[in-house]
Design an enzyme around this catalytic site. Structure first.
Site, PDB file in Angstrom:
ATOM      1  N   LYS A 148      -4.938 -43.247  -2.351  1.00  0.00           N
ATOM      2  CA  LYS A 148      -4.978 -44.702  -2.565  1.00  0.00           C
ATOM      3  C   LYS A 148      -3.568 -45.284  -2.436  1.00  0.00           C
ATOM      4  CE  LYS A 148      -9.191 -44.369  -5.251  1.00  0.00           C
ATOM      5  NZ  LYS A 148      -9.857 -44.204  -6.544  1.00  0.00           N
ATOM      6  N   GLN A 165      -8.221 -44.619 -12.586  1.00  0.00           N
ATOM      7  CA  GLN A 165      -9.023 -43.543 -11.998  1.00  0.00           C
ATOM      8  C   GLN A 165      -9.911 -42.916 -13.075  1.00  0.00           C
ATOM      9  OE1 GLN A 165      -9.055 -42.894  -8.698  1.00  0.00           O
ATOM     10  NE2 GLN A 165     -10.593 -41.311  -8.982  1.00  0.00           N
ATOM     11  N   ASP A 187     -11.869 -52.499  -8.794  1.00  0.00           N
ATOM     12  CA  ASP A 187     -12.966 -51.521  -8.805  1.00  0.00           C
ATOM     13  C   ASP A 187     -14.318 -52.217  -8.979  1.00  0.00           C
ATOM     14  OD1 ASP A 187     -12.685 -48.774  -8.456  1.00  0.00           O
ATOM     15  OD2 ASP A 187     -11.755 -48.492 -10.424  1.00  0.00           O
TER      16      ASP A 187
END
Ligand code: GUN
Length: 292
Positions: A54, A98, A121
């Protein structure tokens, strides 16, 4: 005829190039690059790889990347205080924590802490609520958004009226995937580990999305002739990556199928870059010309 492979790697590279162009155009006017903060807690090797990828993708898109790593024993309170600093940081447009988190930290509390305007997200209840209300002005979770992008590119006549079956009901993939397919006017069935006669249900699917985390769980006979199969699974078996679908078998029945690796995975990262650019544009009240 064996199934055609949906080349997620190439499609994601194309999308990321468009995002980089749009980002350069906008940042040229504003004088500030979009900023993405990726937060990793602990040393899970798979999560470390995802976070590194990422970070790399953010730099390639022309963003600032704020990689933030905390030890596995950080307290929930300290993590929340760190997230609030990112919420307040005007250089940061998108925040991603994460998952999974260590057991002593509540992912619900952490997700609720992220400013919904920076929730790239799309996991904050405000954003998932918007998605389930059929609104597109929030952030859509990256993996289902990537799957939908692949489906729209593959099914040229449109998704309306198709029978779509989703295997898996997680908040990260299964539920938002079902909501997105519903908003495209598919007839959607969500299945899960307690579903009876799963093979009978999937055998009726024009679109089959599998997100179970069980290697080669979906067999050839479960796939309808001509179905489009999207395999979200990334399962490590004897040091090789395997999908949820018996790829070789499914290829005999499907018309199109995503491979693992090189299918959905690269799309997740591309959509994270898209969401970060979208956050940046919203915060700066700039119209984002790129729609996906
Ligand atoms: N872990 C597995 N998938 C995801 C994802 O899409 N976002 C985050 N934050 N963590 C994950």
């Amino acid at each position: 005829m064996p199934a055609e492979i949906i080349d997620g790697k190439a499609i994601a590279a194309e999308l990321r190039a468009k995002i980089a162009n749009e980002s350069a155009r906008i940042a040229g006017n504003t004088g500030r690059k979009p900023g993405l903060a990726v937060v990793l807690v602990g040393e899970d090797p798979a999560s470390q790889v995802y976070v590194r990828n990422k970070h790399k993708a953010a730099i390639e898109a022309g963003f600032n990347s704020f990689e933030t790593i905390f030890p596995a024993d950080i307290s929930e309170k300290s993590l929340i205080s760190e997230l609030n600093k990112l919420n307040d940081n005007s250089e940061v447009d998108g925040i991603l924590v994460q998952l999974p988190l260590p057991a002593h930290i509540s992912s619900d509390i952490v997700i609720n802490t992220i400013n919904p305007a920076k929730d790239v997200d799309g996991f904050h209840p405000l954003n998932s609520g918007k998605l389930f209300n059929g609104r597109r002005d929030g952030f859509l979770p990256c993996t289902p958004l990537g799957c939908l992008y692949l489906l729209k590119r593959t099914i040229s006549k449109g998704l309306a009226g198709k029978n779509a079956v989703v295997i898996g009901r997680s908040n990260i993939v299964g539920k938002p995937m079902a909501a997105l397919l519903l908003s495209e006017d598919c007839t959607v069935t969500i299945t899960h580990s307690k579903t009876r006669n799963l093979a009978e249900i999937t055998a009726n699917a024009d679109i089959l999305v599998s997100a179970t985390g069980k290697p080669e769980f979906v067999k050839k006979e479960w796939v309808k002739k001509g179905a489009v199969v999207i395999d979200v699974g990334i399962n490590r078996v004897e040091n090789k990556l395997k999908g949820d679908v018996d790829f070789k078998g499914a290829c005999e029945n499907a018309s199109f199928i995503t491979p693992v690796p090189g299918g959905v995975g690269p799309m997740t990262i591309a959509c994270l870059m898209y969401n970060t650019l979208k956050a940046y544009c919203k915060i700066n009240e700039i119209k984002l010309e790129l729609e996906i």
